[in-house]
Scaffold this motif. Structure first.
Motif, PDB file in Angstrom:
ATOM      1  N   SER A 109       1.086  -1.386   0.256  1.00  0.00           N
ATOM      2  CA  SER A 109      -0.173   0.090   0.364  1.00  0.00           C
ATOM      3  C   SER A 109       1.377   1.534   0.069  1.00  0.00           C
ATOM      4  O   SER A 109       0.573   2.707  -0.287  1.00  0.00           O
ATOM      5  N   ASP A 148      -5.723  -0.669  -5.301  1.00  0.00           N
ATOM      6  CA  ASP A 148      -5.130  -1.470  -3.572  1.00  0.00           C
ATOM      7  C   ASP A 148      -5.902  -2.414  -2.749  1.00  0.00           C
ATOM      8  O   ASP A 148      -7.046  -1.476  -2.616  1.00  0.00           O
ATOM      9  N   GLU A 149      -5.847  -3.717  -3.788  1.00  0.00           N
ATOM     10  CA  GLU A 149      -6.740  -4.887  -2.352  1.00  0.00           C
ATOM     11  C   GLU A 149      -8.513  -4.291  -2.822  1.00  0.00           C
ATOM     12  O   GLU A 149      -8.621  -3.940  -2.476  1.00  0.00           O
TER      13      GLU A 149
END
Ligand SMILES: Nc1ncnc2c1ncn2[C@@H]1O[C@H](COP(=O)(O)OP(=O)(O)OP(=O)(O)O)[C@@H](O)[C@H]1O
Ligand SMILES: [Mg+2]
Length: 242
Positions: A41, A161-162
Motif C-alpha cells: 500500500s 490497492d486490494e
C-alpha cells in the motif's frame, strides 16, 4: 509511464520502502504481491503522493511528482486510485460522485461531465443506478462506481490497492472483469491483489515485496512456477494452500 529510482520511505524510524527501483512502461499491467506489512500500500500511495518519500525520485510520464498545489491535484487526476474501501462520497448520488472531479479539476462543463459519467457507468454496468446513493448499492457495485470515478478523470495510470478484498465472494468477479477490460484497453495498471487467477491471466508482470523491498520481479508464469526467493516460496505455499 511510472518510474521510481532509489526510493526510500520511513515512518519515523521504521523503513517502509527500501531502495525501490521500478519502471512500468505504458500499457503494462503489474500485480504486486507480498505478505501483510511488506509495503504494498505504501508503494501505491507514494506513486500519487499520498505519502511523501525521504529520498529517491518518482516520475509519471516523465514528469517528477509535484510537491503541492494545482500541479499536485492534476497529478492525482492523472494517477487514479481505487482502494479496498470504496471511499465514495456518501451524501452524493452515484452520478455526482463521478462528475465532481472532472468538473473541479478538469474543468469540464456539467453537461459534458454528466455525459461522460453516464458512459463510464454504462461501461462498468451500473448506468441504471446513477440516481442512487452509495449505501443503496452492493459492495461490488460501489467498487465499480469507484473505478468509473477514477476513470472519469482520464488517468494515465490506475493504481488498485486490494480492490476486491472487502467484497463478498460473489462480487469479486464483476470487479475483476471490469479491471481485465481496462487492461485489455491498454491502461497502465499497478494492482495490489491476492487474486491469483487475475495475476496469472491479466498481469504482464508480478512484483513480490517483502520488508519494504521488491524481492522478485518476474512474469506471472515464472513467478508462479519457479519463484526464486525463499520469501516468495513461503508466501505462495501459504496462499495456494487454502
Ligand atoms: N501511516 C503510517 N505510520 C506508521 N507506520 C505505517 C504507516 N503506514 C504503514 N506503516 C507501516 O509500514 C509497513 C508497510 O505498510 P503497508 O500498509 O504498506 O503494508 P501492506 O503490504 O500494504 O500490508 P497489507 O497487506 O496488510 O495491506 C507496515 O509495517 C506498516 O505498519
Ligand atoms: Mg495494504
Amino acid at each position: 509511464m511510472i518510474r521510481m529510482e532509489g526510493v526510500n520511505k520511513y515512518f519515523d524510524d521504521f523503513q517502509a520502502l527500501t531502495d525501490i527501483n521500478l519502471e512500468v512502461p505504458t500499457g503494462q499491467v503489474v500485480v504486486v504481491l507480498g505478505p501483510s506489512g511488506s509495503g504494498k500500500s505504501t508503494l501505491c500511495r507514494t506513486i500519487n503522493r499520498l505519502e511523501t518519500v525521504e529520498s529517491g525520485a518518482i516520475a509519471i510520464d516523465g514528469v517528477p511528482l509535484p510537491e503541492e498545489g494545482k500541479a499536485l491535484a492534476r497529478l492525482r487526476a492523472d494517477v487514479g486510485m481505487v482502494f479496498q474501501q470504496f471511499n465514495l462520497f456518501p451524501h452524493m448520488t452515484i452520478k455526482d460522485n463521478v462528475t465532481l472531479g472532472p468538473m473541479k479539476v478538469r474543468k469540464l462543463k456539467k453537461a459534458d461531465a454528466e455525459k461522460r459519467a453516464m458512459a463510464l457507468l454504462d461501461r462498468v454496468g451500473i448506468a441504471n443506478q446513477s440516481h442512487k446513493y452509495p449505501a443503496q448499492l452492493s459492495g461490488g457495485q460501489q467498487q465499480r462506481v469507484a473505478i468509473a470515478r477514477a476513470l472519469a478523470m482520464s488517468p494515465k495510470v490506475m493504481l488498485f490497492d486490494e480492490p476486491t478484498s472487502a467484497l463478498d465472494p460473489e462480487m469479486v468477479n464483476e470487479v475483476l472483469e471490469v479491471m481485465a477490460d481496462l487492461a485489455r484497453e491498454g491502461m497502465t495498471m499497478l494492482v495490489v491483489s491476492h487474486e491469483m487467477g487475475f495475476a496469472r491471466k491479466v498481469a504482464d508482470r508480478v512484483l513480490f515485496m517483502a520488508d519494504g523491498a521488491i524481492v522478485e520481479d518476474a512474469s506471472p508464469e515464472d513467478f508462479f512456477t519457479s519463484p526464486t526467493s525463499s520469501r516468495a516460496k513461503d508466501f505462495l505455499g501459504k496462499i495456494l494452500a487454502h
